[in-house]
Design a protein around this motif. Structure first.
Motif, mmCIF file in Angstrom:
data_model
loop_
_atom_site.group_PDB
_atom_site.id
_atom_site.type_symbol
_atom_site.label_atom_id
_atom_site.label_comp_id
_atom_site.label_asym_id
_atom_site.label_seq_id
_atom_site.Cartn_x
_atom_site.Cartn_y
_atom_site.Cartn_z
ATOM 1 N N ILE B 416 13.917 -40.455 2.587
ATOM 2 C CA ILE B 416 13.108 -39.233 2.988
ATOM 3 C C ILE B 416 12.035 -38.924 1.844
ATOM 4 N N GLY B 417 12.361 -38.920 0.482
ATOM 5 C CA GLY B 417 11.457 -38.375 -0.252
ATOM 6 C C GLY B 417 10.663 -37.314 -0.252
ATOM 7 N N LEU B 418 9.358 -37.324 -0.980
ATOM 8 C CA LEU B 418 8.838 -36.139 -0.784
ATOM 9 C C LEU B 418 7.994 -36.312 0.521
ATOM 10 N N VAL B 419 7.874 -37.417 1.004
ATOM 11 C CA VAL B 419 6.742 -37.879 1.967
ATOM 12 C C VAL B 419 7.310 -37.179 3.465
ATOM 13 N N LYS B 420 8.627 -37.225 3.638
ATOM 14 C CA LYS B 420 9.072 -36.939 5.045
ATOM 15 C C LYS B 420 10.134 -35.666 4.812
ATOM 16 N N LYS B 421 10.018 -34.978 3.651
ATOM 17 C CA LYS B 421 11.009 -33.969 3.473
ATOM 18 C C LYS B 421 10.919 -32.964 4.554
ATOM 19 N N LYS B 422 9.390 -32.836 5.008
ATOM 20 C CA LYS B 422 9.525 -31.636 5.996
ATOM 21 C C LYS B 422 9.815 -31.769 7.308
ATOM 22 N N TYR B 423 10.087 -32.959 7.561
ATOM 23 C CA TYR B 423 10.360 -33.456 8.970
ATOM 24 C C TYR B 423 11.965 -33.699 9.012
ATOM 25 N N LEU B 424 12.605 -33.667 7.658
ATOM 26 C CA LEU B 424 14.085 -34.041 8.110
ATOM 27 C C LEU B 424 15.060 -32.938 8.655
ATOM 28 N N PRO B 425 14.464 -31.767 8.757
ATOM 29 C CA PRO B 425 15.368 -30.771 9.389
ATOM 30 C C PRO B 425 15.113 -31.176 11.120
ATOM 31 N N LEU B 426 14.277 -31.933 11.613
ATOM 32 C CA LEU B 426 14.086 -32.405 12.774
ATOM 33 C C LEU B 426 15.544 -32.934 13.248
ATOM 34 N N GLU B 427 15.802 -34.011 12.300
ATOM 35 C CA GLU B 427 16.850 -35.122 12.488
ATOM 36 C C GLU B 427 18.221 -34.270 12.139
ATOM 37 N N MET B 428 18.182 -33.790 11.151
ATOM 38 C CA MET B 428 19.468 -33.192 10.685
ATOM 39 C C MET B 428 19.887 -31.935 11.498
ATOM 40 N N GLY B 429 19.014 -31.378 11.920
ATOM 41 C CA GLY B 429 19.423 -29.808 12.667
ATOM 42 C C GLY B 429 19.860 -28.961 11.395
ATOM 43 N N GLU B 430 19.989 -27.640 11.810
ATOM 44 C CA GLU B 430 20.348 -26.852 10.875
ATOM 45 C C GLU B 430 21.850 -26.954 10.048
ATOM 46 N N GLY B 431 22.598 -27.236 11.030
ATOM 47 C CA GLY B 431 24.021 -27.610 10.213
ATOM 48 C C GLY B 431 23.869 -28.720 9.249
ATOM 49 N N GLY B 432 23.276 -29.648 9.552
ATOM 50 C CA GLY B 432 23.091 -30.733 8.705
ATOM 51 C C GLY B 432 22.629 -30.507 7.488
ATOM 52 N N MET B 433 21.534 -29.794 7.268
ATOM 53 C CA MET B 433 20.755 -29.321 6.279
ATOM 54 C C MET B 433 21.483 -28.409 5.445
ATOM 55 N N MET B 434 22.384 -27.454 6.048
ATOM 56 C CA MET B 434 23.425 -26.608 5.310
ATOM 57 C C MET B 434 24.117 -27.329 4.727
ATOM 58 N N ALA B 435 24.845 -28.453 5.210
ATOM 59 C CA ALA B 435 25.843 -29.151 4.570
ATOM 60 C C ALA B 435 25.204 -29.744 3.372
ATOM 61 N N MET B 436 24.200 -30.292 3.511
ATOM 62 C CA MET B 436 23.394 -30.942 2.573
ATOM 63 C C MET B 436 23.258 -30.040 1.172
ATOM 64 N N ARG B 437 22.718 -29.012 1.538
ATOM 65 C CA ARG B 437 22.266 -27.939 0.500
ATOM 66 C C ARG B 437 23.770 -27.639 -0.291
ATOM 67 N N ALA B 438 24.821 -27.268 0.518
ATOM 68 C CA ALA B 438 25.768 -27.113 -0.076
ATOM 69 C C ALA B 438 26.599 -28.086 -1.033
ATOM 70 N N ILE B 439 26.447 -29.372 -0.715
ATOM 71 C CA ILE B 439 26.884 -30.403 -1.591
ATOM 72 C C ILE B 439 25.810 -30.544 -2.761
ATOM 73 N N LYS B 440 24.707 -30.427 -2.515
ATOM 74 C CA LYS B 440 23.732 -30.365 -3.614
ATOM 75 C C LYS B 440 23.816 -29.227 -4.821
ATOM 76 N N ARG B 441 24.188 -28.102 -4.088
ATOM 77 C CA ARG B 441 24.382 -26.793 -5.081
ATOM 78 C C ARG B 441 25.605 -27.182 -5.731
ATOM 79 N N ALA B 442 26.785 -27.632 -5.200
ATOM 80 C CA ALA B 442 27.997 -27.811 -5.836
ATOM 81 C C ALA B 442 27.773 -28.849 -6.884
ATOM 82 N N LEU B 443 27.268 -29.735 -6.679
ATOM 83 C CA LEU B 443 27.194 -30.942 -7.791
ATOM 84 C C LEU B 443 26.152 -30.715 -8.797
ATOM 85 N N ASP B 444 25.071 -29.683 -8.344
ATOM 86 C CA ASP B 444 23.957 -29.754 -9.300
ATOM 87 C C ASP B 444 23.460 -28.199 -9.392
ATOM 88 N N PRO B 445 24.547 -27.490 -9.993
ATOM 89 C CA PRO B 445 24.138 -25.951 -9.767
ATOM 90 C C PRO B 445 22.799 -25.407 -10.259
#
Ligand SMILES: Cc1cc2nc3c(=O)[nH]c(=O)nc-3n(C[C@H](O)[C@H](O)[C@H](O)COP(=O)(O)OP(=O)(O)OC[C@H]3O[C@@H](n4cnc5c(N)ncnc54)[C@H](O)[C@@H]3O)c2cc1C
Lengths: 422, 454
Positions: B416-445
């Protein structure tokens, strides 16, 4: 020239990074700014006003290139890095001037053949090349302790250059043709034996050899350092001396000289009235020694040589002139000889002319890989088609204590013919 | 700065502006420019050094951008001002190639092709072969979960990674997975980190599984006068029970430009070609090649050529690897999209891409790892032409929508990188994005590791 004129070429680099896999300098230095993609980005940045071309850091990065053209050969986008480096160095020389020492040698020495020959005769120039301007311009400092690195094997300038030793024309018995020999500086001043071997092998195989007296340096050493005015003068002198000779071919026995006569003079003399046609004629006639001989065919039988021989491809012979198979063919034709290939025969040996003087440490590291390959291969003799490579590889083998000889292809053949003193 | 030099040694830090500037780009069209030039570039030599650097960066909230060869095409290693670019290429040792267990362990900075050459010397095989393998690093391959032409049969990087040594943004050195073929201890951190684009951890070592080196291979080139027929042939081949190692689809624009670069006699008038390879036991290769050739002809191929020897086959693959970059001969800016659809929808997807190109009046060449449904719609443009770039942007968005409508994914291997970042929610949906953010926060506060990607 304006930097913006290079935009058309630099924009063709799509930054894929393929050059990283072949660049000998990047392999040692690892910094992105040392590989083609990085250098091109820096030129782009200069055009955009994001990097200052007048600063020493930019010029230094432009100097980190062997002009081996390996990246160019493997660039899928076809970016001509060699031309970009030449253009950048030319622009830098125009804007900032050449360093004092290079200016002295190029402008005073090289432009005046007599003076140059005198200087070379006194052995002054090569020692001179080993000096560097002191920081702040206070004078000259030796680059290395004692003027020379005590470990470095530098072949000294000979007392009598090649052209003073041979007659202007050497005839072959029952000749089938006549060729003109462009000697180049390394052969003339440092390795006259290579010149003698070239003459001996060609005459044995039925070619008269003429050695025009008016010839001088091919211009490569100044061209690659950005001194275009001097290079133009030298190129014109070569073209004048050779283009209209009545000879079947003009022979070179140095990768860089050959590449200059065939490839560089066109663009270099593009703005010189009346030269286009002569340049084209000279380019069409010029042949590397091995290329010419392999095409003409050996007519004289060799005695033979009981040795294991390997071959190093000079960048300017293999990549610039496309001569790869012919020297191997000739070497393999020597009775009793075993030929083995190096692991990476076409990887640059790191010499790159004055690069090995201005960046000696780096050029040694690059050379180490070559020496490692030679040691692993275990050949008795390393043959090569360029005296500059020969000097640098000899130096490397000597410093690393790796046994074996380094010979020019012509010397190897001369020896196989049983020529005295070669 | 002194502390950083203390960790890695002064010779492994780049400070000059001109050197740092050369880390403002990767192989994508994105660049950070002068404003985004990183504060420094470091070359750590061990996991311990990576850890010490991350502890320091975390304490001072310095963004850290891991980097291998900078060959990714998604803008995955673009820094920002003040960042530390961490280049892993100094860590280039192959730790072990274990023939008895058919595994190998190597540091993250090992070049993919170098690694393959070493394992092949022992009769072993590491299949993932991104076209960039001559310069990409194993760490970068893991971070992007790189694929390659052989993916049709052998899968992607993820399918070979058994375990990792990685350093978390907070400095802990973790070992995931094991040197075993199976391992279900704990969460599957190996898979979590693989494909995480350098946002969750810095990979320092990779344990991969190896296969026996296939004894032989055969390469075929099928020439088509019609793109649709070529695209249709892809799933027909698989349905006949043959799994080719590689099945690549190239359109006319690709064929012409590759030929201009390599001069090996590709059919420059063909509308499309399929480049197909099968590997394995030489006894069955001829039979498989025969089946493929028959299907290609049935589907309307005007010619099916079988490479006579290894040299001829090699030429075709060198040509194929050069494909992407050779496109810059047409227009200076090459944007390689990476949409992937179920295999049977390739014809539909190719038609959609061509319609979109026509609609926005831009050049889009098509090349695909068609065997795994991965299509590289390649937009040929000029980044200096703002008006055209706007159309390119719209066209890309439309390609993404079309892909998702065909049950596909935005990216099969480039990330995805920077190039497709803004399109990622189209594929992941709200729930998917939320899960990813939670993981990122947990490992990289403190959000220091590749912070702009997520
Ligand atoms: C000509 C060309 C052809 C290509 N062909 C293919 C192909 O066929 N298939 C394919 O999948 N890709 C392909 N790519 C894309 C690219 O080569 C891959 O994504 C590759 O895996 C990147 O490796 P790298 O070492 O260059 O990583 P980089 O580009 O340096 O980094 C990629 C990403 O990984 C992160 N990263 C790098 N190293 C580490 C590490 N050790 N730990 C944590 N994160 C890290 C970076 O932050 C970045 O986000 C191609 C690229 C080019 C230019």
């Amino acid at each position: 020239m304006q930097w913006s004129e290079l935009e058309r070429e630099v924009i063709r680099c799509i930054r894929c990074g393929a050059c990283q896999s072949v660049c000998p300098v990047f392999r040692e230095m690892r910094a992105e700014s040392t590989v083609a993609r990085g250098k091109i980005s820096l030129i782009r940045a200069v055009i955009r006003g994001e990097v200052d071309a007048a600063g020493p850091a930019f010029a230094e990065r432009m100097s980190w290139c062997l002009m081996c053209r390996a990246c160019q050969e493997s660039c899928p986008s076809g970016v001509n890095l060699g031309e970009l480096m030449l253009a950048a160095r030319r622009k830098l020389a125009e804007d900032n001037g050449l360093p004092l020492l290079k200016r002295l040698i190029f402008r005073l020495g090289l432009r005046n053949r007599r003076l140059f020959e005198l200087g070379m005769g006194l052995g002054a120039i090569f020692q001179g090349l080993l000096l560097r301007p002191a920081p702040g311009g206070g004078g000259m400092l030796p680059r290395l302790p004692m003027g020379l690195d005590r470990r470095r094997l530098v072949s000294p300038v000979v007392a009598r250059p090649f052209r003073a030793r041979v007659p202007a024309r050497v005839d072959a018995a029952g000749a089938r043709g006549t060729v003109a020999l462009f000697t180049g500086c390394m052969i003339n001043y440092v390795y006259p034996r290579i010149g003698e071997a070239v003459v001996a092998v060609l005459t044995r195989n039925g070619f008269n050899v003429v050695i025009p007296a008016g010839q001088h340096c091919c211009g490569t050493p100044v061209y690659v350092n950005g001194d275009v005015p001097t290079a133009v003068e030298l190129a014109r002198a070569t073209v004048d001396a050779f283009a209209d000779l009545d000879a079947d071919a003009v022979i070179t026995a140095c990768g860089s000289c050959g590449a200059a006569l065939r490839k560089e003079y066109g663009p270099l003399l593009a703005n010189e009235p009346g030269y286009a046609e002569k340049v084209a004629r000279l380019a069409a006639k010029t042949r590397d020694f091995a290329e010419f001989l392999a095409a003409a065919g050996l007519t004289s039988a060799m005695k033979g040589l009981a040795a294991t021989v390997t071959y190093h491809d000079s960048c300017h012979l293999a990549r610039s002139q496309g001569v790869r198979g012919q020297p191997r063919e000739l070497i393999a034709a020597v009775p009793g000889l075993t030929f083995t290939e190096l692991k990476a025969p076409a990887r640059c040996c790191g010499a790159a002319g004055s690069f090995s003087l201005s960046h000696y440490g780096l050029s040694r590291k690059i050379n180490d890989h070559k020496v490692d390959d030679i040691a692993a291969g275990g050949a008795d003799i390393v043959a090569t088609g360029c005296p500059m490579c020969l000097m640098h590889i000899r130096d490397g083998m000597n410093q690393r204590g790796v046994g074996g000889e380094v010979l020019h292809t012509a010397e190897l053949l001369a020896r196989a013919y049983g020529e005295e003193g070669i | 700065m002194a502390a950083i030099k203390g960790i890695v040694g002064a010779e492994n830090v780049l400070e000059a502006y001109e050197d740092r500037y050369c880390y403002t780009y990767d192989a994508s069209a994105v660049t950070a420019g002068r404003e985004g030039t990183p504060a420094l570039v470091v070359y750590p030599g061990s996991a311990a050094e990576v850890s010490a650097l991350l502890v320091l960066a975390n304490a001072h909230k310095i963004p850290v951008i891991p980097r291998g060869a900078g060959s990714n095409v998604s803008g995955g290693s673009i820094p920002r001002a003040g960042a530390m670019v961490m280049v892993l290429t100094r860590m280039n040792r192959i730790v072990i190639i274990d023939r008895r267990n058919m595994i190998a362990e190597a540091e993250a900075g090992v070049i993919t092709a170098d690694f393959q050459a070493e394992v092949e010397k022992l009769g072993l095989f590491y299949p993932p072969d991104p076209a960039s393998k001559a310069f990409s690093t194993l760490g970068g391959n893991v971070a992007e979960c790189a694929g390659g032409p052989r993916g049709a049969k052998y899968g992607v990087t993820r399918d070979y990674v058994l375990g990792l040594e990685a350093v978390l943004p907070t400095g802990e050195i973790v070992k995931t997975g094991a040197r075993t073929m199976k391992c279900v201890a704990g969460y599957d951190l190996t898979r979590l980190i693989t494909g995480s684009e350098g946002t969750l951890a810095v990979v320092t070592k990779v344990i991969v599984k190896l296969l026996p080196l296939p004894e032989a291979k055969k390469t075929l080139l099928a020439v088509f006068a019609d793109m649709d027929r070529a695209a249709e042939t892809v799933s027909q081949v698989f349905m006949a029970g043959v799994v080719p190692t590689t099945l690549e689809l190239l359109d006319n624009i690709y064929i012409r430009n590759i030929e201009e670069y390599v001069h090996i006699g590709l059919p420059v008038d063909a509308e499309a070609v399929l480049l197909i390879e099968v590997d394995g036991d030489p006894a069955v290769l001829d039979k498989q090649a025969g089946i493929i050739a028959r299907i290609c002809r049935e589907q309307g191929a005007t010619e099916v050529k079988v490479a006579r020897d290894a040299k001829e086959a090699d030429e075709l693959w060198v040509a194929r690897r050069a494909a992407f970059a050779a496109m810059s001969r047409v227009r200076p800016t090459v944007i390689g999209e990476d949409c992937t659809v179920p295999r049977d929808r390739i014809p539909e997807m190719v038609r959609a891409i061509r319609a979109i190109a026509a609609k926005y009046d831009i050049i889009i060449a098509v090349l695909g790892h068609a065997g795994d449904g991965n299509l590289h719609a390649t937009i040929l443009t000029d980044e200096r032409d703002r008006e055209e770039m706007a159309r390119v942007e719209q066209a890309a968005a439309e390609i993404f929508t079309a892909t998702l409508a065909m049950d596909g994914t935005l990216t099969g291997e480039h990330g995805i990188g920077l190039v497709k970042k803004k399109y990622l929610p189209l594929e992941m949906g709200e729930g998917g994005m939320m899960a990813m953010r939670a993981i990122k926060r947990a490992l990289d506060p403190n959000n220091i590791l590749n912070p702009d990607l997520i």
